[in-house]
Design a protein around this motif. Sequence first.
Motif, PDB file in Angstrom:
ATOM      1  N   UNK A 250       0.787  -1.227   0.000  1.00 26.41           N
ATOM      2  CA  UNK A 250       0.000   0.000   0.000  1.00 26.41           C
ATOM      3  C   UNK A 250       0.818   1.276   0.000  1.00 26.41           C
ATOM      4  N   UNK A 251       2.087   1.196   0.314  1.00 22.93           N
ATOM      5  CA  UNK A 251       2.941   2.377   0.262  1.00 22.93           C
ATOM      6  C   UNK A 251       3.406   2.580  -1.175  1.00 22.93           C
ATOM      7  N   UNK A 252       2.877   3.620  -1.803  1.00 26.40           N
ATOM      8  CA  UNK A 252       3.095   3.836  -3.231  1.00 26.40           C
ATOM      9  C   UNK A 252       4.272   4.775  -3.470  1.00 26.40           C
ATOM     10  N   UNK A 253       5.044   4.422  -4.483  1.00 27.99           N
ATOM     11  CA  UNK A 253       6.170   5.244  -4.926  1.00 27.99           C
ATOM     12  C   UNK A 253       6.052   5.433  -6.431  1.00 27.99           C
ATOM     13  N   UNK A 254       5.912   6.669  -6.862  1.00 29.72           N
ATOM     14  CA  UNK A 254       5.743   6.954  -8.289  1.00 29.72           C
ATOM     15  C   UNK A 254       7.098   6.960  -8.989  1.00 29.72           C
ATOM     16  N   UNK A 255       7.133   6.358 -10.171  1.00 32.46           N
ATOM     17  CA  UNK A 255       8.358   6.339 -10.969  1.00 32.46           C
ATOM     18  C   UNK A 255       8.687   7.755 -11.428  1.00 32.46           C
ATOM     19  N   UNK A 256       9.956   8.055 -11.493  1.00 33.19           N
ATOM     20  CA  UNK A 256      10.398   9.338 -12.051  1.00 33.19           C
ATOM     21  C   UNK A 256      10.590   9.190 -13.558  1.00 33.19           C
ATOM     22  N   UNK A 257      10.285  10.236 -14.276  1.00 29.41           N
ATOM     23  CA  UNK A 257      10.344  10.208 -15.736  1.00 29.41           C
ATOM     24  C   UNK A 257      11.766  10.465 -16.211  1.00 29.41           C
ATOM     25  N   UNK A 258      12.273   9.524 -17.019  1.00 29.68           N
ATOM     26  CA  UNK A 258      13.600   9.675 -17.608  1.00 29.68           C
ATOM     27  C   UNK A 258      13.492  10.347 -18.970  1.00 29.68           C
ATOM     28  N   UNK A 259      12.614   9.841 -19.798  1.00 35.85           N
ATOM     29  CA  UNK A 259      12.312  10.411 -21.107  1.00 35.85           C
ATOM     30  C   UNK A 259      10.884  10.002 -21.453  1.00 35.85           C
ATOM     31  N   UNK A 260      10.446  10.282 -22.650  1.00 35.33           N
ATOM     32  CA  UNK A 260       9.078   9.976 -23.030  1.00 35.33           C
ATOM     33  C   UNK A 260       8.863   8.463 -23.037  1.00 35.33           C
ATOM     34  N   UNK A 261       7.972   8.018 -22.165  1.00 38.86           N
ATOM     35  CA  UNK A 261       7.646   6.605 -22.087  1.00 38.86           C
ATOM     36  C   UNK A 261       8.631   5.786 -21.289  1.00 38.86           C
ATOM     37  N   UNK A 262       9.653   6.395 -20.696  1.00 37.99           N
ATOM     38  CA  UNK A 262      10.653   5.664 -19.920  1.00 37.99           C
ATOM     39  C   UNK A 262      10.698   6.240 -18.509  1.00 37.99           C
ATOM     40  N   UNK A 263      10.672   5.318 -17.539  1.00 34.41           N
ATOM     41  CA  UNK A 263      10.599   5.711 -16.141  1.00 34.41           C
ATOM     42  C   UNK A 263      11.574   4.859 -15.322  1.00 34.41           C
ATOM     43  N   UNK A 264      11.959   5.383 -14.184  1.00 33.25           N
ATOM     44  CA  UNK A 264      12.850   4.659 -13.297  1.00 33.25           C
ATOM     45  C   UNK A 264      12.400   4.873 -11.854  1.00 33.25           C
ATOM     46  N   UNK A 265      12.861   3.951 -10.985  1.00 34.68           N
ATOM     47  CA  UNK A 265      12.464   4.014  -9.582  1.00 34.68           C
ATOM     48  C   UNK A 265      13.572   3.419  -8.729  1.00 34.68           C
ATOM     49  N   UNK A 266      13.653   3.833  -7.507  1.00 36.68           N
ATOM     50  CA  UNK A 266      14.574   3.265  -6.516  1.00 36.68           C
ATOM     51  C   UNK A 266      13.959   3.482  -5.144  1.00 36.68           C
ATOM     52  N   UNK A 267      13.784   2.386  -4.413  1.00 38.19           N
ATOM     53  CA  UNK A 267      13.122   2.448  -3.113  1.00 38.19           C
ATOM     54  C   UNK A 267      13.769   1.434  -2.190  1.00 38.19           C
ATOM     55  N   UNK A 268      13.921   1.788  -0.934  1.00 34.54           N
ATOM     56  CA  UNK A 268      14.502   0.898   0.073  1.00 34.54           C
ATOM     57  C   UNK A 268      13.405   0.083   0.731  1.00 34.54           C
ATOM     58  N   UNK A 269      13.653  -1.208   0.846  1.00 34.27           N
ATOM     59  CA  UNK A 269      12.672  -2.119   1.444  1.00 34.27           C
ATOM     60  C   UNK A 269      13.022  -2.312   2.910  1.00 34.27           C
ATOM     61  N   UNK A 270      12.103  -1.907   3.766  1.00 33.30           N
ATOM     62  CA  UNK A 270      12.275  -2.100   5.205  1.00 33.30           C
ATOM     63  C   UNK A 270      11.289  -3.112   5.766  1.00 33.30           C
ATOM     64  N   UNK A 271      10.116  -3.217   5.150  1.00 34.48           N
ATOM     65  CA  UNK A 271       9.112  -4.169   5.571  1.00 34.48           C
ATOM     66  C   UNK A 271       8.106  -4.336   4.438  1.00 34.48           C
ATOM     67  N   UNK A 272       7.221  -5.310   4.605  1.00 35.27           N
ATOM     68  CA  UNK A 272       6.192  -5.530   3.587  1.00 35.27           C
ATOM     69  C   UNK A 272       6.057  -6.998   3.254  1.00 35.27           C
ATOM     70  N   UNK A 273       4.908  -7.323   2.653  1.00 37.22           N
ATOM     71  CA  UNK A 273       4.618  -8.696   2.258  1.00 37.22           C
ATOM     72  C   UNK A 273       4.242  -8.819   0.788  1.00 37.22           C
ATOM     73  N   UNK A 274       4.096  -7.700   0.070  1.00 33.72           N
ATOM     74  CA  UNK A 274       3.710  -7.789  -1.335  1.00 33.72           C
ATOM     75  C   UNK A 274       4.200  -6.566  -2.084  1.00 33.72           C
TER      76      UNK A 274
END
Length: 866
Positions: A250-274
């Motif tokens: 449920x904790x949402x992280x939006x991808x950052x836009x690199x170029x048109x139609x291309x996105x990237x993301x980086x997030x640290x995992x501390x807890x969660x099940x899915x």
Amino acid sequence: MDASQTTPTIQAPGLGRKIGLAWAALAWEGLWPRFVPLLSCVALFVAAAHLDLFAGLDPWVHTGILAALVLAFAGLAWWQLRYFAWPAREEAIRRLERDSEIPHRPLVAVQDHLAAGNTDPMAVALWEAHRRREAERLANLSNKAAHPGLASLDKWALRFVPMLALIVAVAAAGGWRSDRMAAAVTPAFPPPPPVVANLWIAPPAYTGKPPVYLDMAEHDKVLRVPVGSKIAGFVDDTRGRKPPVLSIDGKKTEFSTVSKGKYQVEETITEGKQITLQARGDDQARWKLHVIPDLPPTIDFTRAIGVDKWSTKIEYLAGDDFGVTGVQLQMRLHGSVLGDDALSSDEEPEVLRVDLPVAGNSKKIADTFVRDLTSHPWAGLKVTVMLFATDALGQKGRSSVETFLLPERVFNDPTARALIVLRKALTRDPKGYRIDVADGMRLVHANPKSYREDPVVQLGLRIGSVRLAHKDDKETITDTQKLLWDLAMRLESGATSDAERAVEQARQELRDAMQRQAGDEEIEKLIQQLYDAMARWQRELADKMKDPDERRRMEEQAEKMDPNNTITGDDLQKMLDKIREMAKNGQREEAKRMLEELRKMMENATPMMANPNGQQRQQQGQRGQQGQGNQQGREMMNQLDQLSRRQNQLLGESEREGRQQQGQRGQQGQQGQRGQQGQQGQQGQQGQGQQPGQGQGQGQGQWGEQQRGQQEGLRGRLGEFMKKLDENGLQMPESLGRAERSMREAEDALRRGDPREASRAQRRALDNLQQGMGDMAEQMRQQRGPGNNQDIAEIEERERRSEDRDPLGRSDGNYGDAIDSGTDKVPLELDRQRSREILDELRRRAGDQLRPKEELDYIDRLLKTY
């Protein structure tokens, strides 16, 4: 009269149903002629679909045709139904009356009522009689079938053409085709490009775990990752209007836009099940998640703190689920008002902290801390000790608290003892005894004969007393404590004490570097430093021997020592050479053990090096008499070790022969068919020459006979060994008798030419020989008979490290000639040369950047430990 204004009072049975059927007939007659053109269009479309007439059309043309057909169908439907109106009830009643052919409209009559004369009984009676008569006529009402009149509208019967086309099309298609119907109403537009996601989870570097790549097709796979891992990656979504979203419970992280139609993301995992990937307003992928927590490290003492002469010996065991990065020893004076919690406080000034070397991120560390702490001001006082282990996250684990008496050096010189007493007083209460200690130093300074008029001691006492009398800061107190220790050591041991401390410091630095897996250059530099310190110590010791009194004192001390526990300068030099060779060959653990042995040897080296050659020869003769039993026990253990090694070699040869025979049988099976074609020709050759397989059989027979002879000779050596045990009054282990029987079984198998059965018997013999070595070692420990303390230590160390190793010191499994029952032996020259050549070749290849990256990574992993 209007029927809609009447109130029915008489109803015939089934009248409502008949009126409804009449109404339906009227509606059908109005709708069917209008529906026939529409249904004909639908039939033609279905026929065209089954004939696959829409296949191959351009998607946009197909779309235009469908749109035109829909518009035309809608226009035709409007045109056909524009004047249609649903029939009224009166029309249905009239239709029922006409279909029944009953005159005078009885349905209307039964629903009428008197317009006047409602008060005249005669008129009312006549009216009711009329209605009853008309109601009786209602039972004769009946419906007729509807007559849409299509024949009159379609005189050419064109309405049957679409139906015929539909039947022909379905028959041609082989029956009803739902796929062609779907293709007819669905233009073949290319599907939108899928969402391409390249996601991976990178665990923290200290865990040593590889990255986990996320496959969008694996929905049920559980991703097990350590806490603190980073999920990162890229998503290609050219049709997406909004950036994708990564959701972790449920904790949402939006991808950052690199170029048109291309996105990237980086997030640290501390807890969660899915983990869920959302794009284009829908869930594109989902993975189950299990976060592995990083537990704090553990550490504790494995044995009680001991004292090895003047050195403090602390054995500990530390562990962590992902690796221990640091181990620290903390010590404070016992009885401090700060309590035990002071050991974990970095601000506590009265805590001695010693960082112990750690090799990388070792998950388990079992090591021994041995260091001479007699120079510390707390020497001779009770101290409290605690160990701390730290992992990569900075989490700390603490051991239990141990209290012991910090060993104190024993000084024979009376002046040195006096200086140590002053040092202890300054340590217990610096402010209270500062002036008294300064006065004591002046008193010693005033008597030059007490310190043999040594100018260094004289100058140190004068300067130290003056500084201590005028300053009471912590730096002055610390410097004075160190000065008193150095002066006492100079009076006790002379100039050689500094050289001896330099040797110990160089040895400890070398051991710490090996423990933390330092590079070869640093190891070589520290080894050279140890060489130089040892040479300086020997030179100063030789200069000290020029003093007759000092020489006589050390000779008397040497005579009191056990000849079996003494060593000479040549032995020390040989030990250094072995340590250097082991370090070069990557045998770091063996080199560390020899460094510890070097420390023990140096404690006994000084008196022996003081003796002249004649005295040494005399003591060597005495050592030969007193240590005859020790030497005999050691030789017997070595003989049994040699028997195990030889049995190991024979086992390897039998296993190799068994594998070769198995491979030859497989090749003979493949060559059987080819051999049948030339059988007649071979028979002719057999009559003149050698039979087929005769050479091979003779070769196997010769090998088996030769191997049997070697096994028989080894069994004879074991018999002589057991007889020798009996002659020396030692109890023979039962395992040696079982080993002799297994050797006999191996001889029988080799006589039959069965190497596989022979290898099984030889393995049993080898296991029993190794068990016999353990039984003899236990017997020596209990009786304390043949062998001194050094022998017992070697036996215990051999049993502790019973794993097999190759020339590089790595485990090599228990198969054939890979077995080595004596892993702690000093490597032979051939082994050292071979391992050195292997390491040199690995380093040469590691420097060749033209090799594939996978090979270079593999070579780096091989060299990492060495």
